[in-house]
Design a protein around this motif. Sequence first.
Motif: not given
Length: 229
Positions: A98-120
């Motif tokens: 939930q956010t009422g804030a103006p857009k702070a930026g545009i982010a791309v995120i992922g867990t790197v190749k070979g790794d399937i841990h995604d909870i954090g």
Amino acid sequence: MTTIGMRELSGDTVDLQAHYEAMQDDLYDGVTAAVVEGTRQALAWGQAPVDILARGLVAGMDIVGKDFGDGILFVPEVLRAANAMKAAMEILRPLLTQTGAPKAGIAVIGTVKGDIHDIGKNLVAMMWEGAGFEVHNLGNNVDADKFIAAIREHHANLLGMSALLTTTMPYMATVIERLHQEGLRDHVKVLVGGAPLNAAFAEDIGADRYCKDAAEGVAAARALIRRET
Ligand code: B1M
């Protein structure tokens, strides 16, 4: 009406510490329905989502991680615990994003190749959304081509990479190297995180910042993007 460890919430006297410990046990046992119910109950008592995460879910997963490392738990049990945690995170997601804030930026995120841990990594993604970032979550096992394509497509100014394995963390350097080759390194701030990393590693591979947890990930993203604009 408060006794040690007990609080009066919504007319009930509640032992919150015992409640969070029960959630940790349920998570350890991989009982999704009970973890979900514990999360809903804590919310009904007015507990903050970040507290439920920290005291109920992440604390439970820490115990799972320790017993996994000590050979007491094995992959199937850990997977069940992870699934229970994910189900509870789905309940917290709308509250964390939930956010009422103006857009702070545009982010791309992922867990790197070979790794399937995604909870954090998913936690960081949710909290970035909550902080007003437009977030493109690429999932896990993400290779450099996919990171580069997403940064271009979404005109991202923030890249987040996560790794939980000592064998996959070096791949972050590969991605950063590709950012240089593609002429994108000056356009994105790079944040890295994950249990086996540290600040020295982040500096070695040329990332802008190592973040030990999701809260630090939010503070660092805000600070770096603010400095840029
Ligand atoms: Co895996 N696993 N696992 N595992 N697993 C670890 C990481 C391990 C430490 C367990 C152990 O031995 N004690 C160990 C790694 C050892 C090492 O390399 N040093 C390990 C191993 C060995 C493996 C396998 C190789 C096991 C096997 O197959 N024999 C295998 C690898 C699979 C693969 O990726 N190719 C494997 C598989 C799995 C499961 C599939 C069963 C499951 C993952 C399910 C899923 O994620 N969908 C799993 C799990 C759950 C874990 C543990 C128990 C818990 C991880 C977790 O979700 N923690 C983990 C033990 C541990 O970490 N203590 C372990 C909760 C989460 C909230 O914390 O992800 O650390 P975390 O995120 C934190 C911070 O690190 C930070 O913020 C979060 C908190 O706010 N953070 C960032 C993370 N990314 C960030 C990015 C940022 C900023 C902060 O900015 C971009």
